[in-house]
Design a protein around this motif. Structure first.
Motif, PDB file in Angstrom:
ATOM      1  N   ARG A   1      -0.236 -27.075 -16.046  1.00  0.00           N
ATOM      2  CA  ARG A   1      -0.674 -26.600 -14.587  1.00  0.00           C
ATOM      3  C   ARG A   1      -1.542 -27.437 -14.155  1.00  0.00           C
ATOM      4  O   ARG A   1      -2.432 -27.952 -14.729  1.00  0.00           O
ATOM      5  CB  ARG A   1      -1.296 -25.103 -14.960  1.00  0.00           C
ATOM      6  N   SER A   2      -1.428 -27.990 -13.081  1.00  0.00           N
ATOM      7  CA  SER A   2      -2.429 -28.864 -12.186  1.00  0.00           C
ATOM      8  C   SER A   2      -3.269 -28.052 -11.236  1.00  0.00           C
ATOM      9  O   SER A   2      -2.553 -27.153 -10.555  1.00  0.00           O
ATOM     10  CB  SER A   2      -1.793 -30.104 -11.844  1.00  0.00           C
ATOM     11  N   VAL A   3      -4.429 -28.462 -10.750  1.00  0.00           N
ATOM     12  CA  VAL A   3      -4.883 -27.845  -9.748  1.00  0.00           C
ATOM     13  C   VAL A   3      -5.605 -29.090  -8.904  1.00  0.00           C
ATOM     14  O   VAL A   3      -6.306 -30.083  -9.616  1.00  0.00           O
ATOM     15  CB  VAL A   3      -6.367 -27.168 -10.142  1.00  0.00           C
ATOM     16  N   SER A   4      -5.042 -29.275  -7.637  1.00  0.00           N
ATOM     17  CA  SER A   4      -5.658 -30.115  -6.789  1.00  0.00           C
ATOM     18  C   SER A   4      -7.019 -29.773  -6.096  1.00  0.00           C
ATOM     19  O   SER A   4      -6.674 -29.075  -5.506  1.00  0.00           O
ATOM     20  CB  SER A   4      -4.633 -30.692  -5.648  1.00  0.00           C
ATOM     21  N   SER A   5      -8.063 -30.437  -6.003  1.00  0.00           N
ATOM     22  CA  SER A   5      -9.108 -30.231  -5.445  1.00  0.00           C
ATOM     23  C   SER A   5      -9.440 -31.301  -4.615  1.00  0.00           C
ATOM     24  O   SER A   5      -9.616 -32.343  -4.967  1.00  0.00           O
ATOM     25  CB  SER A   5     -10.144 -29.878  -6.382  1.00  0.00           C
ATOM     26  N   GLY A   6      -9.769 -31.213  -3.126  1.00  0.00           N
ATOM     27  CA  GLY A   6     -10.007 -32.233  -2.231  1.00  0.00           C
ATOM     28  C   GLY A   6     -11.211 -32.170  -1.499  1.00  0.00           C
ATOM     29  O   GLY A   6     -11.685 -31.026  -1.150  1.00  0.00           O
TER      30      GLY A   6
ATOM     31  N   ARG B   1      -0.968 -21.129  -5.614  1.00  0.00           N
ATOM     32  CA  ARG B   1       0.277 -22.183  -5.455  1.00  0.00           C
ATOM     33  C   ARG B   1       0.933 -22.341  -4.273  1.00  0.00           C
ATOM     34  O   ARG B   1       1.637 -23.483  -3.845  1.00  0.00           O
ATOM     35  CB  ARG B   1       1.148 -21.983  -6.606  1.00  0.00           C
ATOM     36  N   GLU B   2       1.100 -21.131  -3.465  1.00  0.00           N
ATOM     37  CA  GLU B   2       1.898 -21.155  -2.592  1.00  0.00           C
ATOM     38  C   GLU B   2       1.579 -21.857  -1.386  1.00  0.00           C
ATOM     39  O   GLU B   2       2.168 -22.435  -0.310  1.00  0.00           O
ATOM     40  CB  GLU B   2       2.014 -19.680  -1.977  1.00  0.00           C
TER      41      GLU B   2
ATOM     42  N   SER C   1       1.623 -26.610  -7.248  1.00  0.00           N
ATOM     43  CA  SER C   1       2.518 -26.309  -7.582  1.00  0.00           C
ATOM     44  C   SER C   1       3.807 -27.256  -7.716  1.00  0.00           C
ATOM     45  O   SER C   1       4.785 -26.990  -8.114  1.00  0.00           O
ATOM     46  CB  SER C   1       3.310 -25.186  -6.536  1.00  0.00           C
ATOM     47  N   TRP C   2       3.393 -28.430  -7.304  1.00  0.00           N
ATOM     48  CA  TRP C   2       4.263 -29.598  -7.416  1.00  0.00           C
ATOM     49  C   TRP C   2       3.768 -30.957  -8.076  1.00  0.00           C
ATOM     50  O   TRP C   2       2.634 -30.915  -7.925  1.00  0.00           O
ATOM     51  CB  TRP C   2       4.751 -29.951  -5.815  1.00  0.00           C
TER      52      TRP C   2
END
Length: 192
Positions: free
Chosen positions: A185-190, A75-76, A98-99
């Motif tokens: 909780r979200s996870v962004s994967s690009g 998250r950081e 985190s946002w």
């Protein structure tokens, strides 16, 4: 003392060793958070994430061949300079969100990442045993997974510059939510 490390692992799951390591000592001065938006990237600890990514790419020799790395950050690292840098490498990356970031869409209505993902049909669910820890009882968590392809509206709060490069912000986003819980909780994967 603070440390960011990159561990190389093959596609088969075999550890390749330490690909990069960046460490530094935090200054003793207080009040750094108040000046966060006034400092440049070079004056922030965020720069160490980007340096570690660059070291890993160099160490693993990706520049000399058709290897594709997949960076996974906690998250950081959910900060626009890091997301922009990761996208510019051409490698795959996953950043634990985190946002609740704004999503770029046509129309006047503002939409946010967690709202968009919550509106998607779950792709599936999984169960995970969570061990007991300080202040936490052991439990079994059931989580649903949702995804969407979208463009994040990321911007530099210091300059108000928005990332216009769709390679930077066009992303697949995943969403994990504990079933029966309001905690998200979200996870962004690009992928560029």
């Amino acid at each position: 003392m603070k440390l960011i490390g990159a561990l190389g692992v093959s596609a088969e799951g075999v550890p390749l060793g330490v690909a990069a390591m960046t460490y530094w000592a935090r200054p003793a001065e207080q009040g750094v958070a108040r000046t966060r938006t006034k400092r440049t990237l070079e004056e922030k600890e965020l720069r160490y994430w980007n340096e570690t990514v660059d070291q890993a790419i160099e160490h693993l020799g990706v520049e000399s061949g058709p290897k594709l790395l997949w960076f996974q950050l906690d998250r950081e690292a959910d900060a626009w300079p890091i997301l922009e840098h990761l996208a510019s490498t051409g490698h795959t990356y996953t950043v634990r969100g985190s946002w609740n970031r704004r999503v770029r869409e046509t129309g006047a209505q503002r939409r946010y990442l967690l709202d968009v993902l919550a509106s998607r049909k779950p792709m599936g669910t999984y169960t995970l045993h969570v061990s007991a820890g300080p202040g936490r009882t052991a439990r079994t968590a059931r989580t649903s997974i949702r995804t969407a392809s979208l463009t994040l509206d990321v911007r530099d709060k210091q300059t108000s510059r928005r990332a216009n490069d769709t390679r930077c912000t066009r992303t697949w986003c995943g969403y994990a939510r504990k079933v029966g819980s309001r905690r998200e909780r979200s996870v962004s994967s690009g992928c560029s």
